[in-house]
Design a protein around this motif. Structure first.
Motif: not given
Ligand code: C2E
Ligand code: MG
Ligand code: MG
Ligand code: MG
Length: 281
Positions: A32-39
């Motif tokens: 869920r956080y991978a996009i916003e965390r630029n991963q």
């Protein structure tokens, strides 16, 4: 004794299952956080014609997690598909491909068409085609700069809706390939009724070339089937010269695999294309 063993087996089985459930829960949360965390990032794998020239490239998603390191799309895409996060991820991929094409264009670099994997859930959204047209329009990227790859699973839905969506995409200039062909369930008459351009022979078939005559016959049947359906045939997972030779002999149109190149980071991909062009001159 047998009972004891049975119980042990049962326990091992449960532990393994629990492990999987924990794993997917963890993946689900982190995704869920991978996009916003630029991963996420994209890599590119060249696709060649019979003369050895790059005709297109498939873009493949990569996830680098700060604690767990590299996680394979084979592992996280199914989880993302289940939780619905695939819709955000799928949009990110389409946008990123457009940004890549624009970046290349403004630096004067010619890039071949980029094939994008579209998940079943993403493809089956009613807004998929109009949203994609909108994105292409907004970013001023030509439809011919992008191709779509869908698996047979994406086509198990409402036939009319799928035909219509595909027709709209094709009319707009987007070619569609059936990915992992031979591993799904779709009937040939169904495939024939759809406006497809290409069929990708699954790597599992390619990798059996040369094993025995039955395996070779199956590969030949799959390639012939594609051509009978009026489609161009792409072989994926080509690793050896022997596989390539046999596929060429069958009249296979395009080739992709480690024999030519692994999926490459953006910079390496550009270098690869430039070197190819110099060789061709
Ligand atoms: P796929 O679309 O069938 O992609 C081909 C896979 O085969 C890729 O694995 C690629 O790295 C691998 N491959 C290429 N050449 C060779 C070879 O010569 N030998 C072997 N053994 N393997 C080869 P990857 O990158 O791990 O992707 C796995 C799957 O994950 C893809 O299968 C696709 O279904 C899915 N996937 C990857 N990126 C995306 C994406 O952006 N969106 C969606 N929805 N799915 C994606
Ligand atoms: Mg693919
Ligand atoms: Mg495939
Ligand atoms: Mg695959």
């Amino acid at each position: 004794q047998a009972k004891q063993e049975g119980r042990n087996h049962c326990c091992v089985y449960n532990e393994a299952m629990e492990h999987n459930a924990m794993d997917s829960l963890w993946l689900h949360n982190e995704l869920r956080y991978a996009i916003e965390r630029n991963q996420f990032c994209l890599v590119f794998q060249p696709i060649m014609d019979a003369r050895g020239e790059v005709v297109s490239a498939e873009t493949l998603l990569r996830w680098y997690h700060p604690e767990r390191g590299f996680i394979s799309p084979a592992e996280f895409i199914p989880v993302a598909e289940n939780s619905g996060v695939i819709l955000d991820i799928g949009n990110w991929v389409l946008e990123e491909v457009c940004r890549f094409v624009v970046r290349m264009r403004s630096s004067g670099q010619d890039v071949p068409a980029i094939a994008v994997n579209v998940s079943a859930r993403q493809f089956n959204q009613s807004g998929f085609a109009p949203q994609l047209f909108d994105l292409l329009e907004r970013t001023q990227v030509a439809s011919s700069a992008m191709e779509l790859e869908v698996t047979e699973y994406a086509l198990l839905n409402n036939v009319d809706a799928i035909s219509e969506r595909m027709a709209a995409l094709k009319e707009h200039g987007l070619h569609i390939a059936i990915d992992d062909f031979g591993t799904g369930y779709s009937s040939l008459s169904y495939l024939q009724s759809l406006p497809l351009s290409r069929l990708k022979v699954d790597a599992s078939f390619v990798q059996k070339i040369g094993e025995d005559s039955a395996s070779d016959a199956i590969v030949k049947a799959v390639v012939d089937m594609g051509h009978s359906l009026g489609l161009e045939v792409v072989a994926e997972g080509v690793e050896t010269k022997e596989q390539l030779r046999y596929l060429q002999q069958l009249g296979c149109d395009y080739f992709q695999g480690y024999l030519f190149s692994k999926p490459l980071a953006e910079g390496d991909f550009i270098t690869y294309i430039q070197r190819q062009r110099q060789l061709a001159v």
